[in-house]
Design a protein around this motif. Structure first.
Motif, PDB file in Angstrom:
ATOM      1  N   SER A   1       0.446   0.416  -9.470  1.00 49.89           N
ATOM      2  CA  SER A   1       0.776  -0.632  -8.804  1.00 49.89           C
ATOM      3  C   SER A   1       0.489  -0.096  -7.020  1.00 49.89           C
ATOM      4  O   SER A   1       0.820   0.910  -6.664  1.00 49.89           O
ATOM      5  CB  SER A   1       1.737  -1.395  -8.711  1.00 49.89           C
ATOM      6  N   ARG A   2       0.001  -0.898  -6.011  1.00 52.72           N
ATOM      7  CA  ARG A   2       0.616  -0.508  -4.699  1.00 52.72           C
ATOM      8  C   ARG A   2       1.019  -1.727  -3.649  1.00 52.72           C
ATOM      9  O   ARG A   2       0.306  -2.850  -4.176  1.00 52.72           O
ATOM     10  CB  ARG A   2      -0.978   0.054  -4.496  1.00 52.72           C
ATOM     11  N   PHE A   3       1.789  -1.404  -3.339  1.00 52.70           N
ATOM     12  CA  PHE A   3       2.297  -3.439  -1.910  1.00 52.70           C
ATOM     13  C   PHE A   3       2.541  -2.728  -0.757  1.00 52.70           C
ATOM     14  O   PHE A   3       2.951  -1.685  -0.436  1.00 52.70           O
ATOM     15  CB  PHE A   3       3.557  -3.459  -3.015  1.00 52.70           C
TER      16      PHE A   3
ATOM     17  N   ALA B   1       4.833  -4.439  -8.185  1.00 57.65           N
ATOM     18  CA  ALA B   1       5.250  -4.060  -9.338  1.00 57.65           C
ATOM     19  C   ALA B   1       6.276  -4.020 -10.709  1.00 57.65           C
ATOM     20  O   ALA B   1       5.619  -2.752 -11.184  1.00 57.65           O
ATOM     21  CB  ALA B   1       5.537  -2.461  -8.250  1.00 57.65           C
ATOM     22  N   SER B   2       7.323  -4.979 -10.736  1.00 59.38           N
ATOM     23  CA  SER B   2       7.465  -4.717 -12.152  1.00 59.38           C
ATOM     24  C   SER B   2       7.724  -6.055 -13.188  1.00 59.38           C
ATOM     25  O   SER B   2       8.209  -5.882 -14.012  1.00 59.38           O
ATOM     26  CB  SER B   2       8.917  -4.541 -11.922  1.00 59.38           C
TER      27      SER B   2
ATOM     28  N   VAL C   1      -2.096 -12.761   2.370  1.00 55.75           N
ATOM     29  CA  VAL C   1      -1.341 -12.137   1.291  1.00 55.75           C
ATOM     30  C   VAL C   1      -2.957 -12.173   0.685  1.00 55.75           C
ATOM     31  O   VAL C   1      -3.798 -12.698   0.398  1.00 55.75           O
ATOM     32  CB  VAL C   1      -0.726 -12.068  -0.067  1.00 55.75           C
ATOM     33  N   HIS C   2      -3.032 -10.467   0.771  1.00 47.93           N
ATOM     34  CA  HIS C   2      -4.246 -10.195  -0.499  1.00 47.93           C
ATOM     35  C   HIS C   2      -4.199  -8.952  -1.778  1.00 47.93           C
ATOM     36  O   HIS C   2      -3.555  -9.077  -1.388  1.00 47.93           O
ATOM     37  CB  HIS C   2      -5.504  -8.963   0.696  1.00 47.93           C
TER      38      HIS C   2
ATOM     39  N   ARG D   1      -2.273  -3.553 -10.235  1.00 45.93           N
ATOM     40  CA  ARG D   1      -2.090  -4.512  -9.198  1.00 45.93           C
ATOM     41  C   ARG D   1      -1.359  -3.905  -7.736  1.00 45.93           C
ATOM     42  O   ARG D   1      -0.682  -3.107  -7.768  1.00 45.93           O
ATOM     43  CB  ARG D   1      -0.517  -4.709  -9.923  1.00 45.93           C
ATOM     44  N   ASP D   2      -2.456  -4.515  -6.686  1.00 48.87           N
ATOM     45  CA  ASP D   2      -2.526  -4.258  -5.385  1.00 48.87           C
ATOM     46  C   ASP D   2      -2.787  -5.282  -4.566  1.00 48.87           C
ATOM     47  O   ASP D   2      -2.879  -6.742  -4.649  1.00 48.87           O
ATOM     48  CB  ASP D   2      -3.747  -3.495  -5.690  1.00 48.87           C
ATOM     49  N   ALA D   3      -1.406  -5.329  -3.785  1.00 44.63           N
ATOM     50  CA  ALA D   3      -1.210  -6.548  -3.057  1.00 44.63           C
ATOM     51  C   ALA D   3      -0.956  -5.770  -0.871  1.00 44.63           C
ATOM     52  O   ALA D   3      -0.348  -4.881  -1.210  1.00 44.63           O
ATOM     53  CB  ALA D   3      -0.115  -7.172  -3.225  1.00 44.63           C
TER      54      ALA D   3
END
Lengths: 156, 295, 766
Positions: free
Chosen positions: C328-330, C320-321, C278-279, C293-295
């Motif tokens: 946020s992006r996932f 995201a929550s 995971v990045h 937050r971006d993963a």
């Protein structure tokens, strides 16, 4: 392969059996003697679910050939359960919430009884050491340790 | 598990006879905890199993007066530990606790009480796992193996007992009768590095014994477990200590040399670099504790 | 009844060895089934010759791919019971034997000859995605199974608003359920050709459907009887090939067949938690407000698809929550490899995502030079808000949980060195050494607390019967896996009917008897099965009151149920439950007391394109504080104390709630420090409890649980789920404590001595 003539005293009763020498004590208890309280969790001595008392001492019954137990006395969870009631260790585990899925429980009961037989007033450290060979995946052990310690308290 | 013939001899000569007759195809079972594991996993399929638990002469811990050995503390007796002594009996023995507490420590780190009630001292030696916890400390204590066989009894320094993983000097028809430990020459210690408190095989085990006199190290034995095919005495590290002051600097050098002398392999329990590093750390810590040196 | 520490109803039988688990089932004529697994991680199967094995005395039948029905099964419809053309992992089932005993079955396996033509195998998602990589499932066209793309807000805006940003890569391992009972199944056919399967499944009704596909039968011809279950933790959430294989053997042999896994086989062939790389990037303002937050997660799902491929839905939720996240992006990609199958494990993606999200929170707090608890509280989710992802948060005790653990952390800081040091058996730990450093760390968690709609229905049915003797039976669709659902449901029914909990019998193990339920997962049973049982009990009580009103010459609204009686409030007159039941029963046009309940929560499946939507009727929250001691010479981390606070809505049975949290903590501690299924070239290298290290009693720290009650508006008596949360934040709290102690950020679990020492050495060399 010749069968082995095995004499055992199990839960106070003399038993004579003809067994395959490859059978472990756990195999014989579960499959020949219909005592299924001892559970097979790993079959390699790492989980303690098959713990019984052999001549009064807790052992993992999966890690000893039944033939090696010839002439010995074996006590299983069925043997320490009073008719229509519970042994103090069983009662404490029930009441303190030390049982969830229950698969480890009979082994835990026998290990705790083995511990209390040797050391009737264990410290928390003694209990944690004495039960280190009994894995439990449900409870986090806290209530099990509390239960075993409470047995000591009620006796005192 | 493959079928096998099962024997339960009542005397030592009978046991030796059965073992000789099978010419290496028979296996001795005492506690059985190592043997059964190998048989269940299909790694071992002996034609015969010889249960030696009925041999009374292999039981018990006893003392005999020391008339021959000219070692320090020679007024103390030699301790004989029967091969059938269980790890739990060893751990609880008042004699062992008083004279060789490091053996109790080593036994205490091993497996669980259920296994320790089955597994024997002899089995831990004869299984000859490089990681066997009792081997480094027994060797550090200068113990000997007493071997019974068709030609009678012979003694081998325990240090020379191990030949390779799972291999010992025992020949066909022979079995380990007991271990003999001379009177302790000074403090000893067994240190084990493993992820958990119990139930783990040593990533590194270190057995240490030293004789100190007025701050000078008269003798030292440093034995490593789990970092070589057999329990390994690191003589260069020992030499670094012997004859000089038992100082933090010398201990540090000895620890580094011990790490160099180790021959570890990579496996799921530890990488080579890490095992070497742990040898250094445990040797340093152990010697520091033995010397009572403030850090 | 509600709020009492009532011992589990099934505990006495478990304590005395009377309980019948799958391994204890013995049917007349039952045979022992054993499976032959592939020798290669990827190969073409050229020939399977069973002729020698069939001649072995005691062998009753052998099945191979020739016995498969023409249908495919499994979440991705990519699996068959036995493999005939291609094997795709070392756990692939090539043949299976049924024999009179286990030794004979084992010997027969060695007599089955299989000829393979090895194919190139891929053991990492990166390799599997390379141009020209071999396709694991040619018919799928690609080694991508699924790709998830979620976002809310705009990352550019989030970056722009940030005063600090942090970034890191994480690597998460395979983990095993390690239930104490290994997988087991007994299959038996009756004269009609109907199958009865004794199973430890967590999804009896979905298994009926799945098995019908795997066996080419009608679902109505399959009955699932759940034995007592010796731990599950998500293992039983899918169909796995050994189940239809047992049925194929039983059908062919004409006798019942049991397949019970050895522990080795359990490690080899049972599903595992999917590994992930995971990045993550995250940002915050100087004032300590999170900006974005971006993963991105790359998941190895193994050779066949199971529920492991759906865990990104949960990772997405944490990303995201958990806390208020404006942008946020996932993204996640689930990739086929020749590795073990990955399934659902307690927490279902959440232990992984909470590890990276919550250690990133501490990195932000450090970058902001802000107290990690204050930073979290400032950004905490609050009651009655909808997250940008569409989660409708009603009750929410996140702030209270954080404050509760923080309050107990202060005492940890004040304790002097020696005091919390427990006596340890290791002589090495007796030796005091300045190399041991202490630290504390925090982490929080957000988890579904009222089911998770991942199937068209998230419902559960129940009936409550009051018999002529006044005895109560609850029949529920839900499943007892040790968590205590029987007892909690009995408490709910007992509360409504005014009886003792021991007077309620719970029946929950037979698909021919119990009404439908989607399964035991997603911390849903107390909430959903609890609501269903509550509704059924109210219905039964309505019937009792109707008749009792006539008997006591009053109206139903004057009645209460108490101490096994229906009591009129005004007159004080009462009638015993059995008497009321008999009065209703033995009369002209008589009826029995039978209440019905069905509860399907007001939630939706997430939108298939945006992944937004309210998946659960309520959400659970928790926080943990870990106090650790790091040995900087060996890298060994000892947890001295773990404080766990959880918002459970209302604790129907506080002892059971504590049990869930304490047990979860044991799994969380293992995930953090010792547990990893080591897989090399598709092969499990540590298939036993010697090297797959569960925490023992001697390793456990002091655990303190704090129950936060927020009285959920939709939960039965205000309760919501807690089953998964106990172990979810543990690894992050420990990683944060390690940083507090020695200043290194761990990015992988388990944080073994070797890994921690390596991180320390790298820090020294910087």
């Amino acid at each position: 392969m010749p069968k082995f003539h095995l004499s055992l005293t199990v839960n106070g009763e003399a038993r004579e059996l003809l067994i395959d020498p490859r059978r472990t004590l756990l195999d014989v208890l579960r499959d020949e003697l219909d005592l299924r309280g001892a559970h097979r969790g790993c079959d390699s001595g790492d989980c303690g679910a098959c713990t019984v008392l052999l001549d009064g001492k807790p052992i993992t019954s999966c890690m000893i050939l039944a033939a090696d137990c010839d002439g010995s006395t074996v006590t299983t969870v069925e043997g320490i359960t009073p008719a229509g009631g519970l042994h103090p260790v069983q009662k404490a585990l029930v009441e303190k919430g030390g049982i969830q899925c229950g698969f480890c429980t009979p082994g835990m009961v026998m290990a705790a009884i083995g511990l209390l037989n040797e050391n009737p007033n264990p410290t928390e450290h003694d209990v944690r050491e004495g039960l280190a060979g009994n894995l439990c995946r449900c409870t986090g052990y806290k209530k099990i340790v509390e239960a075993v310690l409470s047995v000591e308290e009620s006796k005192a | 598990m493959q079928p096998f013939d099962y024997f339960s001899p009542k005397t030592l000569p009978e046991a030796v006879e059965i073992l000789s007759r099978h010419n290496g195809d028979a296996r001795v079972v005492a506690g059985g905890t190592d043997l059964l594991l190998k048989m269940k996993g299909g790694r071992l399929a002996p034609k015969a199993i010889v249960n030696i638990k009925r041999l009374a002469e292999l039981r018990g811990i006893s003392e005999t007066s020391n008339s021959k050995l000219q070692t320090p503390n020679y007024h103390l007796p030699i301790t004989t530990i029967g091969a059938l002594t269980t790890l739990e009996e060893l751990r609880r023995s008042p004699i062992i606790r008083e004279r060789y507490p490091s053996l109790c420590d080593a036994a205490n780190t091993m497996a669980s009480v259920q296994i320790r009630n089955l597994a024997t001292v002899g089995g831990n030696m004869c299984n000859a796992a490089p990681s066997a916890d009792l081997a480094p400390i027994f060797i550090a204590l200068d113990a000997s193996a007493v071997i019974a066989g068709p030609g009678g009894e012979r003694r081998v320094p325990l240090e020379e007992f191990f030949v390779g993983p799972g291999k010992t000097v025992l020949e066909s028809g022979e079995l380990l009768a007991s271990l003999e430990a001379p009177p302790p020459v000074g403090p000893s210690l067994y240190l084990k590095h493993s992820p958990r408190a119990h139930m783990d095989i040593a990533v590194v085990g270190v057995g240490l014994a030293a004789q100190l006199s007025g701050g000078v190290c008269e003798s030292a034995r440093i034995v490593l477990g789990a970092v070589a095919p057999v329990p390994l005495r690191v003589r260069r590290a020992e030499a670094e200590l012997i004859g000089g002051p038992f100082s933090a600097e010398r201990i540090d050098r000895a620890a580094k040399i011990a790490a160099e002398e180790a021959q570890p392999i990579d496996d799921v329990r530890g990488a080579v670099w890490y095992r070497r590093k742990m040898v250094e750390v445990l040797v340093r810590r152990g010697l520091t504790a033995i010397g009572g040196i403030e850090n | 009844m509600i709020g009492q520490r009532i011992p589990k109803l099934d505990a006495p039988d478990k304590a005395t060895g009377r309980t019948v688990y799958g391994h204890d089932v013995r049917l007349p004529g039952m045979l022992h089934g054993r499976i032959k697994y592939s020798k290669h991680a990827h190969a073409r199967v050229v020939r399977v010759d069973v002729s020698r094995a069939l001649k072995l005395p005691g062998v009753k039948t052998i099945v191979t791919a020739d016995d498969n029905p023409p249908t495919m099964f499994g979440y991705g419809k990519d699996n068959t019971p036995l493999k005939g053309q291609v094997v795709r992992s070392l756990r692939d089932e090539v043949a299976a034997v049924a024999a009179v005993d286990a030794d004979t079955a084992e010997e027969a396996l060695s007599l089955i000859e299989v000829e393979y033509e090895p194919l190139t195998a891929v053991f990492t998602p990166e390799e599997a995605l390379k141009e020209g990589a071999p396709l694991i499932h040619a018919e799928h066209g690609s080694n991508y199974f699924t790709r998830y793309r979620y976002s809310h807000g705009t990352l550019e805006a989030g970056e722009r608003e940030s005063d600090v940003t942090v970034e890191a890569d994480f690597e998460l391992p395979y983990v095993a359920h390690a239930a104490m009972e290994t997988s087991v199944v007994v299959a038996a056919f009756d004269h009609r050709g109907h199958l009865t399967l004794y199973s430890t499944t967590q999804i009896p009704f979905l298994l009926q459907r799945d098995l019908s596909e795997a066996l080419g039968m009608e679902g109505s011809e399959i009955r699932i009887i759940q034995t007592a279950i010796g731990g599950a933790f998500g293992r039983g959430l899918d169909i796995y090939p050994f189940e239809p294989i047992a049925a194929l053997l039983a059908r062919k042999a004409g006798k019942p067949v049991r397949i019970s896994f050895s522990r080795y086989e359990e490690f080899l062939a049972a599903p595992v938690r999917q590994p992930a790389k995971v990045h993550v990037r995250a940002g915050a303002t100087r004032e300590g407000m999170i900006t974005f937050r971006d993963a991105y997660a790359l998941l190895d799902i193994g050779a066949y698809v199971s529920w492991g491929s759906v865990t990104p839905l949960v990772m997405m939720e944490t990303t995201a929550s958990l806390y208020r996240i404006p942008h946020s992006r996932f993204a996640a990609d689930c990739v086929y490899t020749n590795n073990p199958i990955t399934g659902a494990v307690r927490g279902y993606g959440n232990p992984q995502s909470t590890f990276f999200v919550e250690t990133m929170m501490d990195r932000l707090a450090v970058a902001l030079d802000m107290d990690p608890v204050d930073f979290r509280v400032r950004n905490a989710n609050r009651p009655n808000e909808e997250t940008p992802q569409g989660l409708i948060i009603t009750s929410c005790g996140l702030k209270e949980c954080l404050e509760a653990v923080a309050a107990r952390a202060d005492t940890a800081r004040q304790k002097d060195e020696g005091k919390t040091m427990k006596d340890r058996p290791h002589p090495s730990s007796f030796i005091p050494h300045p190399s041991k450093k202490r630290g504390i760390g925090f982490a929080a968690t957000l988890n579904v607390g009222g089911g998770a709609r991942i199937y068209r229905s998230d419902g559960c049915g129940a009936t409550v019967k009051v018999d002529d003797f006044g005895h109560v039976s609850l029949v529920t669709g839900s499943t007892e896996i040790g968590q205590g659902s029987e007892t909690v449901l009995a408490q709910i029914v007992a509360e409504v009917l005014g009886v003792n909990v021991e007077d309620v019998n719970v029946l929950n193990s037979d698909t021919d008897v119990k009404p439908w339920d989607v399964g035991v997962h997603a911390s849903r049973t107390t909430f959903i099965a609890g609501n269903a049982a509550h509704i059924a009990a109210l219905d039964a009580r309505r019937q009792l009151f109707e008749t009792a009103a006539e008997m006591l010459k009053t109206t139903p609204d004057d009645l209460i149920a108490k101490d096994g009686h229906v009591v009129a409030k005004v007159s004080g007159k009462s009638a015993e439950l059995g008497k009321v039941a008999r009065a209703r029963h033995y009369r002209e046009g008589g009826q029995v007391i039978l209440g019905e309940g069905w509860y399907d929560p007001p939630t939706k499946l997430v939108d298939k394109d945006t992944y937004k939507g309210n998946i659960s009727a309520t959400y659970g929250f928790g926080a943990q504080m870990a106090e650790v001691e790091v040995d900087t010479d060996t890298g060994k981390v000892r947890v001295l104390r773990l404080v766990c606070a959880n918002d459970v809505g209302r604790a129907i049975n506080p002892m059971a709630v504590e049990g869930q949290i304490e047990g979860g903590a044991q799994m969380g501690l293992g995930y953090a420090l010792t547990e990893e299924v080591i897989v090399e070239k598709g092969r499990v290298m540590n298939p036993d409890f010697l090297d797959y290290r569960l925490f023992t009693t001697a390793d456990m720290p002091e655990i303190e649980t704090v129950i936060i009650e927020t009285d959920d508006p939709q939960g039965p008596f205000g309760a919501k789920g807690v089953g998964e949360m106990g172990g979810t934040p543990t690894a992050a709290a420990i990683a944060n404590a390690i940083h507090d102690a020695v200043g290194v950020w761990m990015t992988t679990v388990p944080m073994t001595p070797e890994r921690v020492l390596k991180a320390l050495m790298e820090k020294e060399n910087l």
